[in-house]
Design a protein around this motif. Structure first.
Motif, PDB file in Angstrom:
ATOM      1  N   SER A 170       5.402 -20.391 -22.735  1.00 58.68           N
ATOM      2  CA  SER A 170       6.453 -21.188 -21.961  1.00 58.68           C
ATOM      3  C   SER A 170       7.305 -21.850 -22.647  1.00 58.68           C
ATOM      4  O   SER A 170       8.550 -21.988 -22.086  1.00 58.68           O
ATOM      5  N   ASP A 203       5.446 -11.589 -21.228  1.00 58.49           N
ATOM      6  CA  ASP A 203       6.447 -12.378 -20.932  1.00 58.49           C
ATOM      7  C   ASP A 203       7.663 -11.347 -20.008  1.00 58.49           C
ATOM      8  O   ASP A 203       8.309 -12.086 -19.351  1.00 58.49           O
ATOM      9  N   ARG A 248      10.030 -19.407 -23.562  1.00 55.50           N
ATOM     10  CA  ARG A 248      10.718 -18.725 -22.712  1.00 55.50           C
ATOM     11  C   ARG A 248      11.718 -19.606 -22.078  1.00 55.50           C
ATOM     12  O   ARG A 248      12.993 -19.483 -21.961  1.00 55.50           O
ATOM     13  N   ASP A 283       0.065 -19.300 -24.435  1.00 53.17           N
ATOM     14  CA  ASP A 283       1.238 -19.959 -23.413  1.00 53.17           C
ATOM     15  C   ASP A 283       2.268 -20.280 -24.210  1.00 53.17           C
ATOM     16  O   ASP A 283       2.358 -20.744 -25.338  1.00 53.17           O
ATOM     17  N   ASP A 285       9.139 -12.866 -12.572  1.00 50.04           N
ATOM     18  CA  ASP A 285       8.523 -13.690 -11.601  1.00 50.04           C
ATOM     19  C   ASP A 285       9.578 -14.733 -11.186  1.00 50.04           C
ATOM     20  O   ASP A 285       9.548 -15.332 -10.314  1.00 50.04           O
ATOM     21  N   CYS A 300       6.617 -12.718 -16.618  1.00 52.30           N
ATOM     22  CA  CYS A 300       6.948 -14.047 -16.267  1.00 52.30           C
ATOM     23  C   CYS A 300       8.471 -14.119 -16.132  1.00 52.30           C
ATOM     24  O   CYS A 300       8.835 -14.835 -15.193  1.00 52.30           O
TER      25      CYS A 300
END
Length: 211
Positions: free
Chosen positions: A38, A66, A41, A36, A72, A69
């Motif tokens: 996130s 990534d 990002r 993870d 998306d 991600c």
């Protein structure tokens, strides 16, 4: 410690490191696909200016976790990766465009990206080459563009860790290098969050392209 690598040795840092990743591509994917990051990002995305979607370069995208991600989330994301087997996996997994390029032999369009996401990648660049590589990243960013970088930190050691070459900067030296390439610091932090510094091997930093 400043690198004194000569040209053949410089080339070897890429050849041997990329061979390691090519030979271990599947196990690397299994070991990292659920990590993870996130927080990283989001650290990039919150600093980007203008109206989304943004055009982002995933520098050292690996097998494409990534990339997918960012895609998306609706952004225009392009990967850059040196290991051929990672490139193939990243394209198939994410459906994104991926450029196969050696970090030491970049060919990047000028003022093209809003942001660069360099997660666990730039520490593979030998210290003597890092100012040049950072300048090339500066050039490919648009005005006010943002660079995110996360690397394992250390006390400026440089050398081989098995079949992978790495440089482990402390914050002071890393800051000097990135500032010297024309970036202004926005923020930096250590990961993972919520544990003592001794248990935080990753140094993350966010930078804006200075005018």
């Amino acid at each position: 410690m400043q690198s004194r690598l000569k040209s053949p040795e410089l080339s070897e840092t890429s050849v041997v490191t990329l061979r390691h990743y090519n030979e271990n591509a599947e196990s690397f994917w299994r070991g990292t696909k659920d990590h993870d990051v996130s927080q990283n990002r989001e650290a990039l995305l919150r600093q980007l200016r203008g109206t989304p979607p943004y055009r982002i370069l995933d520098f050292g995208c690996g097998p494409g976790r990534d990339l997918k991600c960012f895609k998306d989330l609706g952004h225009e994301i392009i990967g850059l990766e040196g290991a051929e087997n990672f490139v193939k996996h990243a394209r198939n997994y994410s459906g994104c465009e991926v450029w196969q390029q050696d970090f030491l032999q970049l060919s990047l369009p000028p003022e093209y990206f809003d942001g660069i996401f360099a997660n666990a990648a730039l520490f593979h660049v030998p210290a003597r080459e890092l100012p040049r590589v950072l300048t090339e990243l500066w050039r490919t960013l648009r005005a006010d563009g943002v660079l995110f970088a996360s690397n394992p930190h250390g006390e400026n050691q440089e050398g081989w860790n098995g079949d992978r070459y790495g440089v482990y900067h402390d914050w002071q030296r890393w800051s000097e290098l990135v500032s010297g390439a024309g970036f202004s610091e926005i923020t930096h932090y250590y990961r993972p969050d919520g544990v003592p510094r001794a248990q935080q091997p990753w140094l993350a930093s966010v930078w804006r392209k200075a005018k």
